[in-house]
Design a protein around this motif. Structure first.
Motif, PDB file in Angstrom:
ATOM      1  N   THR A   4       0.828  -1.208   0.000  1.00 44.46           N
ATOM      2  CA  THR A   4       0.000   0.000   0.000  1.00 44.46           C
ATOM      3  C   THR A   4       0.861   1.257   0.000  1.00 44.46           C
ATOM      4  OG1 THR A   4      -1.738  -1.167   1.222  1.00 44.46           O
ATOM      5  CG2 THR A   4      -1.837   1.237   1.222  1.00 44.46           C
ATOM      6  N   PHE A   5       1.990   1.190   0.640  1.00 50.57           N
ATOM      7  CA  PHE A   5       2.882   2.350   0.714  1.00 50.57           C
ATOM      8  C   PHE A   5       3.339   2.784  -0.678  1.00 50.57           C
ATOM      9  CE2 PHE A   5       7.354   3.927   1.321  1.00 50.57           C
ATOM     10  CZ  PHE A   5       7.008   5.147   1.876  1.00 50.57           C
ATOM     11  N   GLY A   6       3.673   1.829  -1.533  1.00 53.36           N
ATOM     12  CA  GLY A   6       4.173   2.167  -2.861  1.00 53.36           C
ATOM     13  C   GLY A   6       3.113   2.278  -3.922  1.00 53.36           C
ATOM     14  N   GLN A   7       1.935   1.688  -3.678  1.00 53.03           N
ATOM     15  CA  GLN A   7       0.905   1.640  -4.708  1.00 53.03           C
ATOM     16  C   GLN A   7      -0.368   2.401  -4.349  1.00 53.03           C
ATOM     17  OE1 GLN A   7       0.241  -2.526  -5.630  1.00 53.03           O
ATOM     18  NE2 GLN A   7       2.432  -2.976  -5.725  1.00 53.03           N
ATOM     19  N   GLY A   8      -0.510   2.792  -3.082  1.00 52.80           N
ATOM     20  CA  GLY A   8      -1.720   3.489  -2.651  1.00 52.80           C
ATOM     21  C   GLY A   8      -1.663   4.972  -2.925  1.00 52.80           C
ATOM     22  N   ASN A   9      -2.811   5.636  -2.704  1.00 49.86           N
ATOM     23  CA  ASN A   9      -2.876   7.078  -2.923  1.00 49.86           C
ATOM     24  C   ASN A   9      -3.863   7.721  -1.967  1.00 49.86           C
ATOM     25  OD1 ASN A   9      -5.650   7.584  -4.417  1.00 49.86           O
ATOM     26  ND2 ASN A   9      -4.768   5.738  -5.331  1.00 49.86           N
ATOM     27  N   LEU A  10      -3.744   9.027  -1.827  1.00 50.03           N
ATOM     28  CA  LEU A  10      -4.647   9.822  -1.010  1.00 50.03           C
ATOM     29  C   LEU A  10      -5.279  10.875  -1.904  1.00 50.03           C
ATOM     30  CD1 LEU A  10      -5.758  10.579   1.816  1.00 50.03           C
ATOM     31  CD2 LEU A  10      -3.802  12.122   2.059  1.00 50.03           C
ATOM     32  N   LEU A  11      -6.571  10.725  -2.166  1.00 46.93           N
ATOM     33  CA  LEU A  11      -7.298  11.648  -3.049  1.00 46.93           C
ATOM     34  C   LEU A  11      -6.634  11.752  -4.415  1.00 46.93           C
ATOM     35  CD1 LEU A  11      -8.056  14.519  -0.464  1.00 46.93           C
ATOM     36  CD2 LEU A  11      -9.540  12.605  -1.149  1.00 46.93           C
ATOM     37  N   GLY A  12      -6.159  10.629  -4.912  1.00 45.94           N
ATOM     38  CA  GLY A  12      -5.554  10.586  -6.238  1.00 45.94           C
ATOM     39  C   GLY A  12      -4.072  10.891  -6.264  1.00 45.94           C
ATOM     40  N   VAL A  13      -3.515  11.325  -5.135  1.00 43.29           N
ATOM     41  CA  VAL A  13      -2.079  11.628  -5.061  1.00 43.29           C
ATOM     42  C   VAL A  13      -1.364  10.434  -4.431  1.00 43.29           C
ATOM     43  CG1 VAL A  13      -0.317  13.208  -4.219  1.00 43.29           C
ATOM     44  CG2 VAL A  13      -2.595  14.073  -4.775  1.00 43.29           C
ATOM     45  N   PRO A  14      -0.394   9.828  -5.132  1.00 44.21           N
ATOM     46  CA  PRO A  14       0.299   8.658  -4.576  1.00 44.21           C
ATOM     47  C   PRO A  14       0.970   8.985  -3.241  1.00 44.21           C
ATOM     48  CG  PRO A  14       0.826   8.953  -6.900  1.00 44.21           C
ATOM     49  CD  PRO A  14       0.080  10.180  -6.476  1.00 44.21           C
ATOM     50  N   TYR A  15       0.950   8.022  -2.334  1.00 49.34           N
ATOM     51  CA  TYR A  15       1.635   8.203  -1.051  1.00 49.34           C
ATOM     52  C   TYR A  15       3.114   8.523  -1.268  1.00 49.34           C
ATOM     53  CZ  TYR A  15      -2.436   6.112   1.283  1.00 49.34           C
ATOM     54  OH  TYR A  15      -3.699   5.851   1.762  1.00 49.34           O
ATOM     55  N   THR A  16       3.710   7.875  -2.274  1.00 51.77           N
ATOM     56  CA  THR A  16       5.134   8.098  -2.525  1.00 51.77           C
ATOM     57  C   THR A  16       5.414   9.535  -2.956  1.00 51.77           C
ATOM     58  OG1 THR A  16       4.775   7.218  -4.763  1.00 51.77           O
ATOM     59  CG2 THR A  16       5.630   5.708  -3.088  1.00 51.77           C
ATOM     60  N   ALA A  17       4.470  10.138  -3.708  1.00 55.01           N
ATOM     61  CA  ALA A  17       4.641  11.534  -4.110  1.00 55.01           C
ATOM     62  C   ALA A  17       4.526  12.451  -2.899  1.00 55.01           C
ATOM     63  CB  ALA A  17       3.592  11.917  -5.157  1.00 55.01           C
ATOM     64  N   LEU A  18       3.613  12.122  -1.983  1.00 53.67           N
ATOM     65  CA  LEU A  18       3.477  12.918  -0.763  1.00 53.67           C
ATOM     66  C   LEU A  18       4.751  12.840   0.075  1.00 53.67           C
ATOM     67  CD1 LEU A  18      -0.184  11.942   0.252  1.00 53.67           C
ATOM     68  CD2 LEU A  18       0.579  14.095  -0.774  1.00 53.67           C
ATOM     69  N   VAL A  19       5.326  11.627   0.150  1.00 53.72           N
ATOM     70  CA  VAL A  19       6.592  11.460   0.868  1.00 53.72           C
ATOM     71  C   VAL A  19       7.690  12.269   0.201  1.00 53.72           C
ATOM     72  CG1 VAL A  19       8.402   9.789   1.452  1.00 53.72           C
ATOM     73  CG2 VAL A  19       6.001   9.185   1.795  1.00 53.72           C
ATOM     74  N   LEU A  20       7.726  12.243  -1.136  1.00 50.09           N
ATOM     75  CA  LEU A  20       8.738  12.980  -1.885  1.00 50.09           C
ATOM     76  C   LEU A  20       8.658  14.479  -1.605  1.00 50.09           C
ATOM     77  CD1 LEU A  20      10.926  13.094  -4.154  1.00 50.09           C
ATOM     78  CD2 LEU A  20       9.026  13.360  -5.771  1.00 50.09           C
ATOM     79  N   PHE A  21       7.463  15.051  -1.726  1.00 48.11           N
ATOM     80  CA  PHE A  21       7.304  16.494  -1.529  1.00 48.11           C
ATOM     81  C   PHE A  21       7.583  16.888  -0.081  1.00 48.11           C
ATOM     82  CE2 PHE A  21       4.246  16.175  -5.270  1.00 48.11           C
ATOM     83  CZ  PHE A  21       5.203  16.602  -6.180  1.00 48.11           C
TER      84      PHE A  21
END
Length: 331
Positions: free
Chosen positions: A163-180
């Motif tokens: 889920t960490f690598g493939q999930g999302n929050l409101l269409g934004v991937p968790y990994t992108a949130l971690v990146l930003f």
């Protein structure tokens, strides 16, 4: 008695000013132009699926580039990050039956230890960063293959590790949130903390920093430990996205990170750089390859995945040459 002072010609001053602006904002302008080009040429380029895919995949390179930014600003280089990420992906996969947090923290800690070893050897044994991290590149790759038994290590799907690598929050991937979030914190540390100012000082002039009373060795150790930890987090994303620890992955990732950092305007000589510009550099490289994929899909060109390394190398060489020319014009 009067002393004559020479004033640089207005044309030289104007040229230096334009060179400074181009070096600072050129990559951002290039990114904007590429996005506009892609949006006009390809259907679905700005779709939620494509944007989230680009952000999710490039989050691994972004985290490595963030660590590389601090390393290069300090006057060093880290060639081991790709192998360290592969090693961390294996550790994360092996720990995934215990849940996400044990896997994440265990993999990041293991990678940080490898970064710590790099830092200790560079700071206290006085071994050149190029030699030290090249040796760690080989050692980390060997450890990854050793722990993995020379094969991919499947993760435990029952503990929601993926889920960490493939999930999302409101269409934004968790990994992108971690990146930003990581880049926002990195920018804050570099520009607004004592540690960040010390990193800039060490990269600008190590001897002067030492005379100022800075603990240069400790700063170097912290910088390489940070680079290792961020490579470890990238490895966790790798295992979570692909559902397996990949001991043979990460080849050339260090060059991608260096390219992104240099594209962003960070000087390879150290002492000057920007975390935000490195993020723009990561996105620029990611969109370039995304556009090439769209062109492959249209049948305009036919480039295999191996061409990405060729393009990445040529792009890095071009940017270094341009950066050198702009630096000369500013001086």
């Amino acid at each position: 008695m009067t002393t004559a002072t020479s004033t640089p010609p207005a044309s030289l001053t104007r040229r230096a000013r334009w060179a400074s602006l181009l070096q600072r904002y050129g990559v951002l302008a290039a990114l904007a132009l590429l996005v506009i080009f892609g949006a006009l040429r390809y259907e679905g380029f700005l779709s939620v699926y494509n944007v989230s895919t680009v952000l999710s995949y490039n989050s691994m390179f972004g985290l490595i580039a963030l660590g590389m930014t601090f390393v290069i600003i300090s006057g060093g280089i880290d060639l081991s990050v790709g192998s360290v990420a592969a090693f961390a992906s294996v550790i994360a996969a092996l720990l995934s039956p215990f849940g996400l947090w044990p896997a994440l923290l265990g993999a990041v800690a293991a990678a940080a230890i490898l970064g710590l070893i790099n830092g200790l050897l560079i700071a206290y044994a006085r071994i050149l960063p190029f030699i030290t991290t090249l040796a760690m590149l080989l050692a980390a790759r060997g450890l990854a293959l050793l722990f993995a038994g020379n094969q991919s290590v499947s993760v435990d799907y029952e503990r929601n590790f993926t889920t960490f690598g493939q999930g999302n929050l409101l269409g934004v991937p968790y990994t992108a949130l971690v990146l930003f979030a990581a880049f926002a914190l990195g920018a804050l540390i570099l520009r607004s903390s004592t540690f960040g100012r010390h990193v800039l000082a060490v990269g600008g002039n190590e001897e002067a920093a030492r005379l100022m009373g800075l603990n240069v060795e400790r700063i170097k150790v912290l910088v390489y430990t940070l680079s290792g930890a961020l490579a470890g987090l990238a490895g966790v994303i790798l295992a979570s996205q692909f559902g397996a620890g990949q001991p043979t992955e990460g080849l050339g990732w260090e060059l991608t990170a260096i390219a992104a950092v240099v594209v962003g305007g960070t000087l390879l000589t150290g002492g000057l750089g920007s975390v935000g510009s490195s993020l723009v550099g990561v996105l620029l490289l990611g969109i370039i390859f995304n556009i090439l994929n769209f062109e492959n899909g249209r049948g305009t060109i036919s480039l295999s995945a191996y061409w990405q390394s060729v393009i990445r190398g040529a792009f890095l060489l071009l940017v270094v040459v341009l950066q050198n020319q702009l630096t000369r014009r500013r001086s």
